[in-house]
Design an enzyme around this catalytic site. Structure first.
Site, PDB file in Angstrom:
ATOM      1  N   ASP A  96       6.119   2.277   3.951  1.00  0.00           N
ATOM      2  CA  ASP A  96       5.144   1.146   4.064  1.00  0.00           C
ATOM      3  C   ASP A  96       4.448   1.012   2.843  1.00  0.00           C
ATOM      4  OD1 ASP A  96       3.403  -0.777   5.199  1.00  0.00           O
ATOM      5  OD2 ASP A  96       3.559   0.334   7.089  1.00  0.00           O
ATOM      6  N   ASP A 196       3.143  -4.433   3.304  1.00  0.00           N
ATOM      7  CA  ASP A 196       2.014  -4.699   4.194  1.00  0.00           C
ATOM      8  C   ASP A 196       1.399  -6.256   3.822  1.00  0.00           C
ATOM      9  OD1 ASP A 196      -0.053  -3.847   6.059  1.00  0.00           O
ATOM     10  OD2 ASP A 196      -1.520  -3.720   4.397  1.00  0.00           O
ATOM     11  N   GLU A 246       5.519  -8.384   5.675  1.00  0.00           N
ATOM     12  CA  GLU A 246       4.521  -8.763   7.031  1.00  0.00           C
ATOM     13  C   GLU A 246       3.430  -9.870   6.535  1.00  0.00           C
ATOM     14  OE1 GLU A 246       0.769  -6.773   9.617  1.00  0.00           O
ATOM     15  OE2 GLU A 246       0.822  -6.711   7.393  1.00  0.00           O
ATOM     16  N   HIS A 320       1.655  -1.253  15.712  1.00  0.00           N
ATOM     17  CA  HIS A 320       0.474  -0.305  15.687  1.00  0.00           C
ATOM     18  C   HIS A 320      -0.923  -1.258  15.522  1.00  0.00           C
ATOM     19  CE1 HIS A 320       1.199  -1.551  11.466  1.00  0.00           C
ATOM     20  NE2 HIS A 320       0.025  -1.065  11.372  1.00  0.00           N
ATOM     21  N   ASP A 321      -0.749  -2.441  15.454  1.00  0.00           N
ATOM     22  CA  ASP A 321      -1.911  -3.303  15.455  1.00  0.00           C
ATOM     23  C   ASP A 321      -1.997  -4.238  16.741  1.00  0.00           C
ATOM     24  OD1 ASP A 321      -2.422  -2.678  12.842  1.00  0.00           O
ATOM     25  OD2 ASP A 321      -1.260  -4.273  12.026  1.00  0.00           O
TER      26      ASP A 321
HETATM   27  O1  TEU Z   1      -2.410  -5.569   9.175  1.00  0.00           O
HETATM   28  C1  TEU Z   1      -2.544  -6.936   8.835  1.00  0.00           C
HETATM   29  C2  TEU Z   1      -3.175  -7.847   9.631  1.00  0.00           C
HETATM   30  O2  TEU Z   1      -3.998  -8.786   9.200  1.00  0.00           O
HETATM   31  C3  TEU Z   1      -3.508  -7.462  11.245  1.00  0.00           C
HETATM   32  O3  TEU Z   1      -2.442  -6.949  11.926  1.00  0.00           O
HETATM   33  C4  TEU Z   1      -4.695  -7.168  11.516  1.00  0.00           C
HETATM   34  O4  TEU Z   1      -4.606  -5.626  11.668  1.00  0.00           O
HETATM   35  C5  TEU Z   1      -5.155  -7.685  12.448  1.00  0.00           C
HETATM   36  O5  TEU Z   1      -4.720  -9.023  12.789  1.00  0.00           O
HETATM   37  C6  TEU Z   1      -6.655  -8.039  12.653  1.00  0.00           C
HETATM   38  O6  TEU Z   1      -6.993  -8.655  13.644  1.00  0.00           O
HETATM   39  C7  TEU Z   1      -1.800  -4.792   8.264  1.00  0.00           C
HETATM   40  C8  TEU Z   1      -1.656  -3.284   8.716  1.00  0.00           C
HETATM   41  O7  TEU Z   1      -0.309  -3.435   9.653  1.00  0.00           O
HETATM   42  C9  TEU Z   1      -2.799  -3.110   9.374  1.00  0.00           C
HETATM   43  O8  TEU Z   1      -2.595  -1.847  10.263  1.00  0.00           O
HETATM   44  C10 TEU Z   1      -3.804  -2.625   8.363  1.00  0.00           C
HETATM   45  O9  TEU Z   1      -4.995  -2.418   8.917  1.00  0.00           O
HETATM   46  C11 TEU Z   1      -3.784  -4.080   7.432  1.00  0.00           C
HETATM   47  O10 TEU Z   1      -2.691  -4.513   7.130  1.00  0.00           O
HETATM   48  C12 TEU Z   1      -4.625  -3.708   6.072  1.00  0.00           C
HETATM   49  O11 TEU Z   1      -3.724  -3.044   5.428  1.00  0.00           O
END
Ligand code: TEU
Length: 550
Positions: A96, A196, A246, A320-321
């Protein structure tokens, strides 16, 4: 680029996957110990969320060194061993790359704070005074996107947590540093990369207030993003690696650019539109029943749109989000098994490359945390405070977190009915879901009709049938809004897929010619319920039929 249409990727959240040294945190050796399991499932790649040194304010998405391993997760030797042993099983490792921002503990940021101009230009600093922020933008984790550094008399930009400072991609030196990170991991034998929030890297020339939104329209799919990605891919020679970007709040048009092979950017992209269908007015922290009509329209537009312009989708429900999909769109109780299988089939037969997030293949559910002390995620903790400030009661705020928190998917992987679900011998960093005695890998593996077995079958079918990996897709209009149905076609091969999204019977038209097709997959044991030209789909039923050649 490259063609990864017959591949399946498994996402590992190392902190919660398997704890080999019993300190309550998952680690790389834990993953090595589970390679047989991953081989048995049949996946081609594993993507590990960040295992680099980090203060862990955002669970590793706040990186302080991109080319080392955090000792919490193991050593570089462990990573090398994982790459080697996974490789022996035909499984590639994807890492990542968190290149939109670094941790404020990163040496570059520390040197910027110490006054070194070179490193100040690695980030987005703006001169100013404490009473006036450069813009009124809102951070993705709540609160402003700017933080003031008194000693410098400057603000710095952080689209996420204040300990995640945005990098300045306009600066060629920054781009070179990041290319070196890719080159480093390539020499270690890494086979692919996930990038990311990479569509946020190109900021506008002029920073201005947003009076109609939170600022995202100024930096999402920004002015030079395609140029930067082309340069990154070309200069690091990862054209043929599996790469997935992403893309936060993106557009179909932008994603075609990111993933059309002629553009030489990425193999595929994640977008999140289909996961906002239960956000009231687009707001994550306001609950709403899922809007199934928009779900269907979003899939149709993205699937048919990407196909028309040769873009490529990453197919996924979980990461994971995101809260667990079986809790969100399925049923955790009566139709747990049926709904988990239906949701899986619904996306695995679409055009794109599927991703499975750890635990999804055994139907893991949301965490059901009852008190704020059980939450660990920075976004959840921030929004809890924001919700209280907005006038919600504690119960209301906890109710919203229970549905929306990212911690729902971060509870330890449920391996067995042993204490702590067989994840660790000591109390894990985050609480184990109470249902681990019923939902776990061991239980699934002793059941031939399990969700796990269904995922194995989905992966196997993708390898066997080019119509799944390479066929065209066309959505079928159904009178009933609760059905997602589509046709896949390739060189005379044809599949029809129906998915009933709800817990009640629904009916759909079945054409005469389809009656001779054979059912190749379903989540109900007995025959299809056909009456004349009507097919009845039972609660959460999924059916796949295939044209027969005589
Ligand atoms: O996530 C990006 C992101 O904008 C979302 O998934 C966010 O966590 C969510 O929409 C907020 O409501 C990526 C990663 O997957 C995440 O774990 C990180 O926290 C984020 O970037 C920052 O690096």
């Amino acid at each position: 680029m490259g063609n990864f249409s017959d591949k399946v990727i498994y996402q590992i959240y190392p902190k919660s996957f398997a704890d080999s040294n019993n300190d309550g945190l998952g680690d790389i050796r834990g993953i090595i110990g589970k390679l047989d399991y991953l081989e048995q499932l049949g996946v081609d790649y594993i993507w590990l969320t960040p295992v680099f040194p980090s203060p862990q304010n955002d669970n590793g998405y706040d990186v302080l060194n991109y080319i080392e391993i955090d000792s919490r997760f193991g050593t570089m030797e462990d990573m090398e061993e994982l790459i080697k042993k996974a490789g022996e099983k035909g499984i590639g490792v994807m890492l990542d790359m968190v290149f939109n921002h670094t941790s404020t503990s990163h040496e570059w940021f520390q040197r910027a704070l110490a006054g070194e101009k070179k490193y100040q230009d690695y980030y987005i600093f703006r001169d100013g005074t404490l009473d006036k922020m450069p813009t009124n933008w809102e951070s993705k984790f709540g609160g402003p996107t700017w933080k003031y550094v008194d000693s410098l008399g400057k603000w710095y930009l952080h689209l996420f947590d204040e300990t995640q400072a945005d990098l300045n991609w306009e600066n060629k030196e920054v781009r070179e540093e990041l290319k070196n990170v890719i080159r480093f991991w390539k020499t270690k034998g890494v086979k692919g990369f996930r990038f990311d929030v990479v569509n946020l890297i190109s900021k506008p020339e002029v920073f201005e207030d947003d009076f109609i939104g939170d600022g995202r329209r100024f930096y999402t799919d920004g002015p030079r993003v395609h140029e930067y990605l082309k340069e990154l891919v070309k200069d690091t020679g990862i054209e043929d690696f599996i790469t997935v970007g992403e893309m936060s709040s993106t557009s179909l048009q932008a994603c075609i650019g990111y993933s059309n092979p002629d553009e030489k950017e990425f193999s595929m992209c994640f977008n999140f539109h289909h996961l906002k269908i239960d956000y009231k007015d687009g707001k994550k922290w306001e609950l709403m029943e899922p809007d199934y009509i928009s779900l269907k329209n979003i899939f149709k537009n993205w699937q048919e749109g990407m196909q028309k312009y040769h873009g490529w989708n990453a197919l996924f429900w979980c990461n994971h989000d995101q809260p667990r999909i079986v809790s969100r769109l399925g049923d955790e109780t009566k139709y747990w098994k049926e709904s988990a299988k239906m949701l899986a089939a619904c996306i695995h037969f679409m055009r794109g490359t599927p991703y499975i997030y750890q635990g999804e293949e055994i139907g893991m559910t949301n965490a059901h945390h009852k008190s704020i002390e059980q939450y660990k995620d920075v976004e959840s903790l921030n929004y809890y405070e924001i919700l209280l400030r907005e006038g919600k009661t504690k119960e209301e705020a906890l109710g919203i977190l229970a549905e929306r928190s990212r911690d729902n998917s971060r509870t330890p992987m449920q391996w067995s009915e042993q204490e702590y679900a067989g994840f660790s011998k000591v109390e894990p960093w985050i609480g184990v879901n109470k249902n681990y005695r019923e939902i776990n890998v061991e239980a699934e593996q002793s059941d031939l009709d399990s969700i796990f077995a269904f995922y194995q079958k989905l992966i196997q079918l993708r390898k066997e049938k080019a119509v799944i990996s390479k066929g065209d897709i066309r959505f079928i209009e159904t009178e009933n809004e609760n059905i997602i149905a589509y046709i896949r076609q390739r060189k005379g091969q044809e599949l029809i897929i129906w998915n009933n999204l709800r817990d009640e019977d629904v009916t759909a038209e079945i054409k005469d010619e389809w009656k001779s097709y054979a059912k190749i997959l379903g989540n109900y044991k007995d025959k299809m319920q056909v009456n004349g030209n009507r097919l009845t789909l039972r609660p959460y039923e999924t059916i796949v039929i295939e044209k027969q050649h005589v």
